[in-house]
Design a protein around this motif. Structure first.
Motif, mmCIF file in Angstrom:
data_model
loop_
_atom_site.group_PDB
_atom_site.id
_atom_site.type_symbol
_atom_site.label_atom_id
_atom_site.label_comp_id
_atom_site.label_asym_id
_atom_site.label_seq_id
_atom_site.Cartn_x
_atom_site.Cartn_y
_atom_site.Cartn_z
ATOM 1 N N GLU A 6 0.825 -1.209 0.000
ATOM 2 C CA GLU A 6 0.000 0.000 0.000
ATOM 3 C C GLU A 6 0.864 1.266 0.000
ATOM 4 O OE1 GLU A 6 -3.009 2.529 -0.378
ATOM 5 O OE2 GLU A 6 -3.119 0.363 -0.646
ATOM 6 N N ALA A 7 2.056 1.195 0.564
ATOM 7 C CA ALA A 7 2.945 2.363 0.580
ATOM 8 C C ALA A 7 3.271 2.805 -0.850
ATOM 9 C CB ALA A 7 4.227 2.050 1.349
ATOM 10 N N ALA A 9 1.614 1.793 -3.618
ATOM 11 C CA ALA A 9 0.351 2.084 -4.302
ATOM 12 C C ALA A 9 -0.114 3.504 -3.999
ATOM 13 C CB ALA A 9 -0.717 1.066 -3.900
ATOM 14 N N GLY A 10 0.046 3.927 -2.762
ATOM 15 C CA GLY A 10 -0.344 5.285 -2.376
ATOM 16 C C GLY A 10 0.481 6.338 -3.097
ATOM 17 N N TYR A 12 1.835 6.021 -6.052
ATOM 18 C CA TYR A 12 1.357 6.042 -7.439
ATOM 19 C C TYR A 12 0.007 6.743 -7.556
ATOM 20 C CZ TYR A 12 5.017 3.341 -9.666
ATOM 21 O OH TYR A 12 6.225 2.945 -10.199
ATOM 22 N N ARG A 13 -0.871 6.494 -6.607
ATOM 23 C CA ARG A 13 -2.187 7.157 -6.646
ATOM 24 C C ARG A 13 -2.065 8.657 -6.470
ATOM 25 N NH1 ARG A 13 -3.971 2.858 -3.602
ATOM 26 N NH2 ARG A 13 -3.698 4.044 -1.691
ATOM 27 N N ASN A 14 -1.210 9.067 -5.538
ATOM 28 C CA ASN A 14 -1.092 10.491 -5.220
ATOM 29 C C ASN A 14 -0.320 11.283 -6.258
ATOM 30 O OD1 ASN A 14 -2.542 10.159 -2.838
ATOM 31 N ND2 ASN A 14 -0.700 9.753 -1.646
#
Length: 114
Positions: A6-7, A9-10, A12-14
């Motif tokens: 999730e670190a 993924a976050g 990339y999302r942000n």
């Protein structure tokens, strides 16, 4: 080895894929350079400032979700600060193994897009 995907993924999302890829690649490079610098200091038995460098390694690893690497770096720092040379030697050997596996497993980490 524990990893918090999730670190990444976050990130990339942000930031979006192109910026995140550059950031993660840079962070992995810093992590590898930090580990190499620490290894050189240990080989030369230059333990001054090593606790600070282990702290940096732990923070970089945690930011990338490399939980086991962050934990073992913290353990090595604790052994060093307590002047427990036998324990440090054992934890150092583990840190080398975990760092090698973490960096090898995450070669493609920067190529992930979420």
């Amino acid at each position: 080895m524990r990893q918090d995907v999730e670190a990444i993924a976050g990130i990339y999302r942000n930031l979006g894929a192109p910026v995140a890829e550059q950031m993660v690649t840079r962070a992995l490079g810093e992590l590898a350079l930090t580990m190499a610098g620490i290894a050189e200091k240990v080989r030369a038995q230059e333990l001054r400032d090593l606790a600070r460098q282990l702290g940096r390694l732990g923070r970089l690893a945690a930011d990338l979700g490399l939980l086991t690497l962050a934990m073992v770096a913290g353990d090595a720092r604790t052994c060093l600060e307590r002047a427990e040379s036998t324990a440090f030697a054992a934890v150092w050997a583990r840190l080398l193994r975990v760092a090698e596996r973490s960096l090898a497993a995450d070669v493609g980490l920067a190529d992930q897009s979420v």
